[in-house]
Scaffold this active site. Structure first.
Site, PDB file in Angstrom:
ATOM      1  N   LYS A   1      32.754  31.066  48.697  1.00 22.11           N
ATOM      2  CA  LYS A   1      34.152  30.926  48.986  1.00 22.11           C
ATOM      3  C   LYS A   1      34.874  31.931  49.755  1.00 22.11           C
ATOM      4  O   LYS A   1      34.816  33.043  49.023  1.00 22.11           O
ATOM      5  CB  LYS A   1      34.716  30.419  47.380  1.00 22.11           C
ATOM      6  CG  LYS A   1      36.353  30.315  47.230  1.00 22.11           C
ATOM      7  CD  LYS A   1      36.221  30.122  45.607  1.00 22.11           C
ATOM      8  CE  LYS A   1      37.866  29.835  45.204  1.00 22.11           C
ATOM      9  NZ  LYS A   1      38.392  31.304  44.987  1.00 22.11           N
TER      10      LYS A   1
HETATM   11  O1  P6F Z   1      39.910  33.781  43.680  1.00 20.94           O
HETATM   12  C1  P6F Z   1      40.972  33.696  43.060  1.00 20.94           C
HETATM   13  C2  P6F Z   1      42.139  34.647  43.250  1.00 20.94           C
HETATM   14  O2  P6F Z   1      42.112  35.057  44.476  1.00 20.94           O
HETATM   15  P1  P6F Z   1      43.384  36.150  45.014  1.00 20.94           P
HETATM   16  O3  P6F Z   1      42.910  37.295  44.229  1.00 20.94           O
HETATM   17  O4  P6F Z   1      44.736  35.520  44.368  1.00 20.94           O
HETATM   18  O5  P6F Z   1      43.106  35.951  46.189  1.00 20.94           O
HETATM   19  C3  P6F Z   1      41.086  32.538  42.096  1.00 20.94           C
HETATM   20  O6  P6F Z   1      41.726  32.930  41.219  1.00 20.94           O
HETATM   21  C4  P6F Z   1      41.363  31.279  42.483  1.00 20.94           C
HETATM   22  O7  P6F Z   1      40.340  30.505  41.979  1.00 20.94           O
HETATM   23  C5  P6F Z   1      41.353  30.821  43.848  1.00 20.94           C
HETATM   24  O8  P6F Z   1      42.263  31.853  44.406  1.00 20.94           O
HETATM   25  C6  P6F Z   1      41.371  29.487  44.419  1.00 20.94           C
HETATM   26  O9  P6F Z   1      42.835  28.965  43.857  1.00 20.94           O
HETATM   27  P2  P6F Z   1      44.054  28.742  44.759  1.00 20.94           P
HETATM   28  O10 P6F Z   1      44.093  29.834  45.574  1.00 20.94           O
HETATM   29  O11 P6F Z   1      43.907  27.467  45.484  1.00 20.94           O
HETATM   30  O12 P6F Z   1      45.176  28.783  43.755  1.00 20.94           O
END
Ligand code: P6F
Length: 281
Positions: free
Chosen positions: A191
Site C-alpha cells: 500500500k
Molecule cells: O496509513 C495510514 C495513515 O497514513 P498517513 O500517515 O495519514 O499518511 C492509515 O491511517 C490509513 O489507513 C490510510 O491512510 C488509508 O486511509 P485514507 O488515507 O484513505 O483515509
C-alpha cells in the site's frame, strides 16, 4: 512445509482479490493514527459497527483494522470479506521526534485468533528509525509467513534525507524505491502513495515486479468524482486497487460511493458513468 505455507498465503490473498486481481479495501485505523477528529464530519461513523455494516453491505472486498476494533466489531466482517489486521501504529500525540516510528501494538497470534486473512505492518523507509521498523517488519513477516498468512506492507517513504535529496516524498522515484524495498523485504501486497500521474505510477507497479500495489487513499475529495478518477488512474497504471478510509467514512452516504468505486476497480467503468449509475451525479 513450504508447500503448505504458500498455499495458505495464496488462498488467503484470494479473500481480498477478485479474479481480476484487484481489490477495494476499507481502512479504519484513523481513530488511532490520526485521532477521532477524523470522524467528526459524520460522527456516527466513529462507531465501527455502524460503518462496517455499511461498507460490507455495499460489497467491499476487504477491511483493514487494528486488533482492538477487530476484537470489538470483527463479526461485522462477513466471511466473504477479507480481514486485514495491522500490527503496527503510532498516535499523533507522540513527540515530533518519534513520529517517524510505528510501534508494534499486537502480535501475529492475536491477529490469527481474531480471524485475520492477512497481517499488515508499516515501514517508514528513510526514517531515522528505519532500522527498528525493518526488524519489526521482518519479525512479523517471518512468523506470519511460517503460518501461511500473507503480509501487507504499508511502504511509506518518510524522512529528512528524502526531502533533502528528492524534495518531496511523493516523487515517483521515492515511492518506487519504497515499493521495491517492500518487495525485497518480503511483502505480499503493498500500500503506497499516488505519484501524480499514470506514467509514474506504472513505474512503481513495474518496480514491485508482480507484487500487487494498492493506492493509499488520502484526504477526502470534495467532489466524489475526483476520487473515482484517481482510482481509475491507478487501475489504468496497472495498480491492483485501493485501500480507502476517509473518502468512505467522511461521506454522509458511503454506500453508493463504494459501489461506484467497485465499478471503476472491477468493471473498468469510466468514473463519471460509474458516478451517474450510482446516483452521485
Ligand atoms: O496509513 C495510514 C495513515 O497514513 P498517513 O500517515 O495519514 O499518511 C492509515 O491511517 C490509513 O489507513 C490510510 O491512510 C488509508 O486511509 P485514507 O488515507 O484513505 O483515509
Amino acid at each position: 512445509m513450504d508447500a503448505y505455507q504458500s498455499i495458505g498465503i495464496r488462498r488467503r490473498l484470494k479473500r481480498f482479490f477478485r479474479r481480476d486481481g484487484r481489490a477495494l479495501i476499507f481502512a479504519m485505523d484513523h481513530g488511532f493514527e490520526h485521532g477521532p477528529t477524523d470522524f467528526e464530519e459524520h460522527w456516527e461513523h466513529v462507531n465501527p459497527r455502524i460503518i462496517l455494516r455499511k461498507v460490507v453491505r455495499a460489497g467491499i472486498d476487504g477491511v483493514m483494522m487494528l486488533p482492538g476494533l477487530a476484537r470489538m466489531a470483527g463479526d461485522e466482517v462477513k466471511p466473504n470479506v477479507g480481514m486485514m489486521i495491522k500490527l503496527t501504529s503510532k498516535t499523533n500525540l507522540r513527540p515530533k521526534g518519534d513520529q517517524l516510528l510505528q510501534s508494534q501494538l499486537g502480535f501475529v497470534e492475536d491477529a490469527v485468533k481474531l480471524g485475520a486473512d492477512a497481517i499488515a505492518a508499516t515501514v517508514y523507509w528513510g526514517s531515522p528509525q528505519e532500522d527498528a521498523m525493518m526488524r519489526q517488519f521482518a519479525e512479523i513477516a517471518s512468523y506470519a509467513h511460517d503460518l501461511g498468512f500473507p503480509v501487507v506492507q504499508f511502504a511509506y517513504p518518510r524522512g529528512p534525507y528524502i526531502n533533502e535529496k528528492y524534495g518531496r516524498k511523493e516523487d515517483y522515484r521515492v515511492v518506487m524505491y519504497g515499493a521495491r524495498a517492500a518487495v525485497e523485504s518480503g511483502a505480499d501486497m503493498i500500500k503506497t502513495y499516488w505519484t501524480g500521474s499514470r506514467e509514474t505510477f506504472a513505474k512503481v507497479v513495474d518496480a514491485a515486479a508482480g507484487i500487487p500495489v494498492l493506492l493509499s487513499g488520502g484526504a477526502k475529495t470534495d467532489n466524489p468524482v475526483d476520487f473515482l478518477k484517481l482510482v481509475w488512474d491507478v487501475i489504468e497504471a496497472g495498480g491492483a486497487g485501493a485501500v480507502v478510509g476517509r473518502n468512505i467514512f467522511q461521506r454522509e452516504d458511503p454506500e453508493p460511493f463504494i459501489k461506484a468505486l467497485l465499478r471503476v476497480v472491477h468493471r473498468n467503468e469510466d468514473p463519471e458513468e460509474a458516478a451517474k449509475a450510482e446516483g452521485l451525479l
